[in-house]
Design a protein around this motif. Sequence first.
Motif, short mmCIF file in Angstrom:
data_model
loop_
_atom_site.label_atom_id
_atom_site.label_comp_id
_atom_site.label_asym_id
_atom_site.label_seq_id
_atom_site.Cartn_x
_atom_site.Cartn_y
_atom_site.Cartn_z
N GLY A 71 0.76 -1.10 0.20
CA GLY A 71 -0.21 0.12 0.06
C GLY A 71 0.84 1.17 0.08
N VAL A 72 2.01 1.30 -0.32
CA VAL A 72 2.94 2.50 -0.22
C VAL A 72 2.31 3.23 -1.43
N GLU A 73 2.40 4.61 -1.27
CA GLU A 73 2.00 5.57 -2.39
C GLU A 73 3.15 5.74 -3.31
N PRO A 74 3.02 5.43 -4.55
CA PRO A 74 4.12 5.37 -5.47
C PRO A 74 4.86 6.79 -5.36
N LEU A 75 4.33 7.95 -5.34
CA LEU A 75 4.91 9.09 -5.41
C LEU A 75 5.41 9.80 -3.98
N SER A 76 5.24 9.05 -2.96
CA SER A 76 5.56 9.12 -1.65
C SER A 76 7.12 8.64 -1.20
N PRO A 77 7.72 9.38 -0.24
CA PRO A 77 9.00 9.02 0.03
C PRO A 77 9.27 7.55 0.48
N GLU A 78 8.42 7.06 0.63
CA GLU A 78 8.23 5.61 1.18
C GLU A 78 8.33 4.63 0.18
N ASN A 79 8.19 5.16 -1.18
CA ASN A 79 8.60 4.10 -2.46
C ASN A 79 10.18 4.13 -2.60
N GLU A 80 10.65 2.98 -3.08
CA GLU A 80 12.02 3.06 -3.38
C GLU A 80 12.05 2.88 -5.04
N LEU A 81 13.41 3.54 -5.24
CA LEU A 81 13.67 3.65 -6.73
C LEU A 81 15.00 2.89 -6.98
N ILE A 82 15.00 1.99 -7.75
CA ILE A 82 16.17 1.13 -7.85
C ILE A 82 16.58 1.17 -9.31
N PHE A 83 18.01 1.24 -9.39
CA PHE A 83 18.76 1.35 -10.64
C PHE A 83 19.57 0.05 -10.72
N ALA A 84 19.29 -0.82 -11.58
CA ALA A 84 19.88 -2.32 -11.51
C ALA A 84 20.92 -2.54 -12.82
N VAL A 94 15.52 0.27 -14.32
CA VAL A 94 15.00 1.07 -13.14
C VAL A 94 13.74 0.32 -12.70
N VAL A 95 13.45 0.34 -11.63
CA VAL A 95 12.47 -0.56 -10.82
C VAL A 95 12.03 0.16 -9.82
N SER A 96 10.55 0.49 -9.71
CA SER A 96 10.04 0.85 -8.71
C SER A 96 8.59 0.52 -8.60
N LYS A 97 7.75 0.94 -7.41
CA LYS A 97 6.24 0.85 -7.49
C LYS A 97 5.54 1.76 -8.51
N SER A 98 5.15 1.32 -9.63
CA SER A 98 4.52 2.40 -10.79
C SER A 98 3.38 3.28 -10.25
N PRO A 99 3.72 4.58 -10.51
CA PRO A 99 2.57 5.50 -10.24
C PRO A 99 1.30 5.26 -11.25
N LEU A 100 1.85 4.54 -12.27
CA LEU A 100 0.63 4.26 -13.36
C LEU A 100 -0.37 3.14 -12.88
N THR A 101 0.26 2.03 -12.53
CA THR A 101 -0.34 0.80 -12.18
C THR A 101 -0.63 0.39 -10.71
N ASP A 129 27.17 -2.56 -8.60
CA ASP A 129 26.25 -3.06 -9.49
C ASP A 129 24.65 -2.65 -9.44
N ALA A 130 24.24 -1.83 -8.44
CA ALA A 130 23.01 -1.32 -8.36
C ALA A 130 23.04 -0.12 -7.40
N VAL A 131 21.88 0.55 -7.47
CA VAL A 131 21.50 1.72 -6.51
C VAL A 131 20.17 1.63 -6.12
N ILE A 132 20.12 1.63 -4.66
CA ILE A 132 18.83 1.76 -4.10
C ILE A 132 18.57 3.25 -3.57
N ILE A 133 17.60 3.98 -4.13
CA ILE A 133 17.32 5.20 -3.66
C ILE A 133 15.86 5.16 -2.81
#
Lengths: 79, 625
Positions: free
Chosen positions: B50-63, B80-87, B109-113
Amino acid sequence: MRVQVKFYADLKNKYARGNRDGIVELVLKENSDIKDVFERLGIDDREIGFIILNEKKVQKDATIADGDLIEIFSFVAGG
Amino acid sequence: MRYGYNGRILRVDLSSMAIAFEEPDENFFRTYLGGKGIGSYYLLRELKRGVEPLSPENELIFAASVITGAPAPAICRYSVVSKSPLTGGYGGSEAGGWWGPELKFGGFDAVIIEGKAEKPIYIFINDGHVEFKDAEHLWGLPVGDAEKAIREELNNKKIRILAIGPGGENLVRYACISNDLIHVNGRSGMGAVMGSKNLKAIAVRGTKSLIMKDPERVKHIAGWFAQNFRKHPLTESLRENGTHAGVERLKVIGLLPTRNFHSGGFEMSGRINCNSLKENYSIEKRGCFGCPMRCKKVIANREYGSPEYETVAAFGSNLEVSNLDVIIKANELCNKYGIDTISTGVSIAFAMECVEEGILHEKDFDGLDVRFGNEASVLKIVEMIVFRKGIGDILAEGVKRASDIIGKNSAKFAMHVKGQEMPLHDPRGKFGFGLGLAVSETGAEHNIMVPHDNAFEMRDSLCLKEIQPLGVFEPLDALDSSAKKVRLYLYLENISSLWNTLGVCNFGPVPRGVLPFGKFVDLVEGITGFETSLWELLKAGERSTVLSRSFNVMEGFRRKDDFIPNRFFEPLEGGLLTGKKIERSDFEEALTTYYRMKGYDDEGRPTLAKLQELDIAWVAEKLIL
């Protein structure tokens, strides 16, 4: 017998130069099949997507008759 | 001894401006490999439901992956992987260029934001060192200007930069991320997530070489590719014309989406195909790290590239626009401002159909004539979307939300799956692809099986020959909807998922490219030293699919979410395949067969046994199994 072979898209330039509609007319012996058409025209079958013979999709072993229209489509791949 | 990868993941918390390094063991890297595997692993492990995709709780991963950065063709991509604001589900998007390799050379190898920066910043990764840099002066700049400014202030031309534009800053739900202007992580709205974190860009510089297990073997395979790719009709076509060649090829078989997917045969395709491009513009070839194919095309003296197939169809045939110049400019605007060309085009098609059907009017568009074919309005609407002006604010939400807001039956014109806009491909001519549209974890997208059904219809088809190592050797009609087609789809899905896990470009290996499976496995072994097999690698691909599906299941997705737009159960209205439609009963049956073949239950949830077989039993508690 006489058949028409119609090429589409980029195959037009490759196999039907000089014909705006991409059509090549062929005279073949009786009981020829599409494999013979390919051989005659030097078609590289690696780039062939599918073949329509008289509005039906067929494989290369389909036999052809006088007056047939063979339509050849290249490989479809978008991106 | 580690070969091919760093064994190091960078974790950044933007809220506290803190960094940390993680060093998972070899088992982790061998199991998850990179890209979609590592991305979905962290997303599922660390996000609560239930994390809101455009909130700070989402993670943005570059792998990147265990093989990214090795000097060989078609293995330079990163996810680039994250919880999608579209879906609201798994979001993931890949891109090529040089950024992925540079990240590897830079020590990670990867970055987690995580979190959100108080003010706009960018991150600079410099040979293992990480710095936060102020980006307030860059916020609002188009992507190209921001990249230029960053290179200047860091005083280094060799830096690789990925960045968002105003689209991401304005949280357009389908905003994208790009590097070097023409390599785009287009889909899933990853740019909006990045914008929501106040993160403008990630710049990377790395001088470290990758240590490979068998560099000679890798060199040999790269050499083989260089010698052979021009003899292959598909790769040669990509070199010659790029993906733009798809326009005419799809038109002649009646599958070029026209008028918001009403029809498949745009009569004016001749004005917008790749011949027209070459006749009217000076085209140059560009490529990616390590690859000789150079399938990317740019227009001389212009930035932001020449449009790919999807973009030409999205702004061309699907809007009934036959002006190539407008299409090229639309592509430039989207890349400049950082919004996905596919979603933008399909959103405009939605708007046009709403106007044609009297649901929206000229006054809603400040007097613009927004009917199909009206090229004058297209570029203006793109800007309205980027800057959320007027109705652009609604269209920026994506067609699903836009139709919810507009109401009045406009949902009929909203062409999406799970909230992500349709790519420019019509499943009424390719049933397996249609199944893939429905089950793809990211929602509608085009690379779920590569190539599509049409490549497997002829007995002597090149693509069919190349997948014989998977035990598939019978041609199948593109419209075939039997269990055999589901099986074909399923095996190709595993391949595509593997490519997104290892950062592989579809155009390199078979079946779409020239490098056979055997040589590809050889390549992976030569880089990593893993004594692996096609079997293990395809299992890894399958694992990524199941992980990302599990994330969706956790978020509440069920069978009802594996749908295709209703329009595809209605007949095509133009082109060679006029009259063709998908039968709902065929679709439902194929979906059930797919679930059972995959080891999912009737609601599309992975079973415990499937998780155990893939050695990801830890996922079970996320799904309450």
